[in-house]
Design an enzyme around this catalytic site. Structure first.
Site, PDB file in Angstrom:
ATOM      1  N   GLU A   1      66.812 -15.233  55.305  1.00  0.00           N
ATOM      2  CA  GLU A   1      66.464 -16.516  54.675  1.00  0.00           C
ATOM      3  C   GLU A   1      67.693 -17.202  54.068  1.00  0.00           C
ATOM      4  O   GLU A   1      67.652 -18.390  53.761  1.00  0.00           O
ATOM      5  CB  GLU A   1      65.412 -16.297  53.576  1.00  0.00           C
TER       6      GLU A   1
ATOM      7  N   ASP B   1      56.576 -15.079  50.671  1.00  0.00           N
ATOM      8  CA  ASP B   1      57.487 -15.914  49.878  1.00  0.00           C
ATOM      9  C   ASP B   1      58.937 -15.630  50.252  1.00  0.00           C
ATOM     10  O   ASP B   1      59.831 -16.328  49.769  1.00  0.00           O
ATOM     11  CB  ASP B   1      57.266 -15.641  48.383  1.00  0.00           C
TER      12      ASP B   1
ATOM     13  N   ASP C   1      53.600   4.325  44.490  1.00  0.00           N
ATOM     14  CA  ASP C   1      54.985   4.129  44.042  1.00  0.00           C
ATOM     15  C   ASP C   1      55.651   5.495  44.151  1.00  0.00           C
ATOM     16  O   ASP C   1      55.140   6.475  43.593  1.00  0.00           O
ATOM     17  CB  ASP C   1      54.995   3.634  42.584  1.00  0.00           C
TER      18      ASP C   1
ATOM     19  N   HIS D   1      60.867 -18.716  48.901  1.00  0.00           N
ATOM     20  CA  HIS D   1      61.374 -17.804  47.867  1.00  0.00           C
ATOM     21  C   HIS D   1      61.330 -18.502  46.507  1.00  0.00           C
ATOM     22  O   HIS D   1      62.367 -18.747  45.882  1.00  0.00           O
ATOM     23  CB  HIS D   1      62.802 -17.332  48.195  1.00  0.00           C
TER      24      HIS D   1
ATOM     25  N   ALA E   1      58.486  -9.824  47.728  1.00  0.00           N
ATOM     26  CA  ALA E   1      59.605  -8.976  47.291  1.00  0.00           C
ATOM     27  C   ALA E   1      60.879  -9.336  48.069  1.00  0.00           C
ATOM     28  O   ALA E   1      61.686 -10.140  47.586  1.00  0.00           O
ATOM     29  CB  ALA E   1      59.240  -7.510  47.439  1.00  0.00           C
ATOM     30  N   ARG E   2      61.060  -8.790  49.261  1.00  0.00           N
ATOM     31  CA  ARG E   2      62.212  -9.129  50.097  1.00  0.00           C
ATOM     32  C   ARG E   2      61.781  -9.126  51.564  1.00  0.00           C
ATOM     33  O   ARG E   2      61.040  -8.236  51.995  1.00  0.00           O
ATOM     34  CB  ARG E   2      63.353  -8.108  49.910  1.00  0.00           C
TER      35      ARG E   2
HETATM   36  P1  NAD Z   1      60.950  -2.780  39.388  1.00  0.00           P
HETATM   37  O1  NAD Z   1      62.251  -2.074  39.538  1.00  0.00           O
HETATM   38  O2  NAD Z   1      60.372  -2.942  38.013  1.00  0.00           O
HETATM   39  O3  NAD Z   1      59.842  -2.061  40.283  1.00  0.00           O
HETATM   40  C1  NAD Z   1      60.063  -1.636  41.589  1.00  0.00           C
HETATM   41  C2  NAD Z   1      59.175  -0.420  41.835  1.00  0.00           C
HETATM   42  O4  NAD Z   1      59.290  -0.070  43.209  1.00  0.00           O
HETATM   43  C3  NAD Z   1      59.599   0.813  41.002  1.00  0.00           C
HETATM   44  O5  NAD Z   1      58.498   1.300  40.262  1.00  0.00           O
HETATM   45  C4  NAD Z   1      60.072   1.819  42.058  1.00  0.00           C
HETATM   46  O6  NAD Z   1      59.806   3.157  41.715  1.00  0.00           O
HETATM   47  C5  NAD Z   1      59.278   1.362  43.281  1.00  0.00           C
HETATM   48  N1  NAD Z   1      59.876   1.790  44.547  1.00  0.00           N
HETATM   49  C6  NAD Z   1      61.190   1.786  44.893  1.00  0.00           C
HETATM   50  N2  NAD Z   1      61.333   2.291  46.131  1.00  0.00           N
HETATM   51  C7  NAD Z   1      60.093   2.606  46.575  1.00  0.00           C
HETATM   52  C8  NAD Z   1      59.606   3.173  47.776  1.00  0.00           C
HETATM   53  N3  NAD Z   1      60.407   3.527  48.786  1.00  0.00           N
HETATM   54  N4  NAD Z   1      58.261   3.354  47.890  1.00  0.00           N
HETATM   55  C9  NAD Z   1      57.437   3.046  46.849  1.00  0.00           C
HETATM   56  N5  NAD Z   1      57.843   2.514  45.687  1.00  0.00           N
HETATM   57  C10 NAD Z   1      59.160   2.291  45.558  1.00  0.00           C
HETATM   58  O7  NAD Z   1      61.153  -4.186  40.098  1.00  0.00           O
HETATM   59  P2  NAD Z   1      60.265  -5.492  39.883  1.00  0.00           P
HETATM   60  O8  NAD Z   1      60.785  -6.258  38.723  1.00  0.00           O
HETATM   61  O9  NAD Z   1      58.820  -5.124  39.911  1.00  0.00           O
HETATM   62  O10 NAD Z   1      60.675  -6.337  41.203  1.00  0.00           O
HETATM   63  C11 NAD Z   1      60.382  -5.851  42.492  1.00  0.00           C
HETATM   64  C12 NAD Z   1      61.113  -6.687  43.528  1.00  0.00           C
HETATM   65  O11 NAD Z   1      60.564  -7.999  43.575  1.00  0.00           O
HETATM   66  C13 NAD Z   1      62.599  -6.951  43.213  1.00  0.00           C
HETATM   67  O12 NAD Z   1      63.427  -5.875  43.577  1.00  0.00           O
HETATM   68  C14 NAD Z   1      62.899  -8.213  43.992  1.00  0.00           C
HETATM   69  O13 NAD Z   1      63.401  -7.870  45.268  1.00  0.00           O
HETATM   70  C15 NAD Z   1      61.538  -8.883  44.142  1.00  0.00           C
HETATM   71  N6  NAD Z   1      61.471 -10.175  43.418  1.00  0.00           N
HETATM   72  C16 NAD Z   1      61.133 -11.303  44.109  1.00  0.00           C
HETATM   73  C17 NAD Z   1      61.033 -12.513  43.446  1.00  0.00           C
HETATM   74  C18 NAD Z   1      60.618 -13.783  44.143  1.00  0.00           C
HETATM   75  O14 NAD Z   1      60.862 -14.879  43.615  1.00  0.00           O
HETATM   76  N7  NAD Z   1      59.979 -13.713  45.296  1.00  0.00           N
HETATM   77  C19 NAD Z   1      61.298 -12.577  42.070  1.00  0.00           C
HETATM   78  C20 NAD Z   1      61.620 -11.401  41.404  1.00  0.00           C
HETATM   79  C21 NAD Z   1      61.707 -10.199  42.081  1.00  0.00           C
END
Ligand code: NAD
Length: 326
Positions: free
Chosen positions: A261, A256, A173, A293, A231-232
């Site tokens: 999408e 997912d 991270d 998703h 994630a995305r």
């Molecule tokens: P969060 O903000 O708690 O955690 C994200 C982490 O990524 C942070 O610790 C940050 O420091 C790290 N990060 C950012 N840029 C980085 C990089 N370049 N290299 C390494 N680490 C990096 O977010 P979260 O709640 O854990 O959610 C993460 C992502 O999951 C969301 O942004 C969203 O896009 C995705 N998500 C998807 C679904 C789904 O249904 N599929 C649902 C919820 C969230």
């Protein structure tokens, strides 16, 4: 307080009724997405809440302010559909959702297991009474090294879930360089890429994470690596990923999310011509599991999404800030 709620699904309606009472607010629910064509609907409302398909661009932010909106919440965790910086510049207060990460984290582990055990191929075979085993031999999670990229709320929860399986865990991270967590080895990104059997992505979509899985990073990975993306979609360069599946650098994927999408996932498009060639092509690989998703989509999460969406707006009005202010 008057709140206009966009993109409200049927399964959220009861939760919206509950929060009206809980926070003593007026809420108009609407299933449509917010866009420039229907933005006049927000006149007379000081706050709006949206999901991930309403784009708060510069133009939309300007119009919201013109119409008297002060507070915006997205009921989602991801907020790449909002130009947060510009929204703040024009005086909007914006929040995202803090629903529990457990549902997405469990789903992530499910995709790992489905991929490791060739579940997609097995499921398809069963549908035509083919109960053979050839080609379905799996691998055990306890023998794997799993690399978790992004150890925020969801990534950390995935790590906790994984500990029960006895696998080795590497983590990266960019904001947690000197972190120590029992049972986890924080590593440089290159070390994680080179040593992981499974790589799972949990960063937000930003300029620094866009297409982070690409020809260059794939080249560093183990042959046959499994990639999980809850994630995305835009975290992966889809052309480079397709090439890596074809030449078997990638041994399996659980996805997912998918680039472009929007307009496909969460819709019934059975009778339509869909134009996303890459999605159709990747879907046919027997070692790629794709879902629409839906990692977030549980009873608890939906109810919490509505609660956080409304509570954020109420807190902005009453306290000037909220727990998930962006
Ligand atoms: P969060 O903000 O708690 O955690 C994200 C982490 O990524 C942070 O610790 C940050 O420091 C790290 N990060 C950012 N840029 C980085 C990089 N370049 N290299 C390494 N680490 C990096 O977010 P979260 O709640 O854990 O959610 C993460 C992502 O999951 C969301 O942004 C969203 O896009 C995705 N998500 C998807 C679904 C789904 O249904 N599929 C649902 C919820 C969230």
């Amino acid at each position: 307080m008057k709140i206009y709620a966009f993109e409200v699904r049927e399964d959220e309606l009861q939760d919206f009724e509950n929060v009206k009472q809980r926070y003593n607010v007026e809420i108009t629910t609407d299933s449509s997405r917010l866009d420039l064509d229907n933005i006049d609907k927000v006149k007379g409302y000081e706050a709006i809440t949206i999901l991930g398909h309403s784009y708060i661009t510069r133009e939309v932010a300007d119009k919201l302010v013109e119409n008297g909106v002060k507070y915006v919440s997205t009921r989602t965790i991801g907020y790449n559909h909002i130009d947060v910086q510009y929204a703040k510049e024009v005086g909007l207060k914006v929040s995202n959702s803090g629903y529990a990460p457990n549902g997405v984290a469990e789903y992530t582990v499910m995709l790992m297991l489905m991929t490791l055990r060739n579940y997609k191929a097995s499921l398809y075979r069963g549908n035509c009474n083919d109960y053979s085993l050839k080609g379905l031999q799996g691998r055990e999670l306890r023998n794997m090294t799993v690399g978790v990229i992004g150890t925020g709320r969801i990534g950390s929860c995935v790590i906790e879930n994984l500990k029960g399986f006895g696998c080795k865990i590497l983590a990266y991270d960019h904001a947690k360089k000197n972190t120590t967590t029992p049972g986890v080895k924080y590593a440089k990104l290159d070390e994680l890429l080179r040593n992981s059997d499974i790589i799972t992505l949990h960063t937000p979509l930003t300029d620094t994470t866009y297409h982070m899985i690409n020809k260059r990073t794939l080249a560093k990975m183990k042959d046959g690596v499994i990639i999980i993306n809850c994630a995305r979609g835009e975290l992966m360069d889809v052309d480079d990923v397709i090439e890596a599946i074809e030449n078997q650098k990638i041994g399996g994927m659980g996805l997912d999310v998918f680039e472009k999408e929007e307009g496909i996932y969460h819709e019934d498009r059975r009778s339509d011509i869909i134009s996303n060639k890459e999605m159709a092509y990747i879907r046919q690989f027997p070692n790629v599991v794709m879902t629409q998703h839906m990692a977030f989509y549980t009873d608890t999460a939906v109810s919490d999404m509505v609660d956080y969406g409304v509570k954020g707006l109420v807190d902005f009005a009453e306290k000037g800030t909220c727990d998930f202010k962006l």
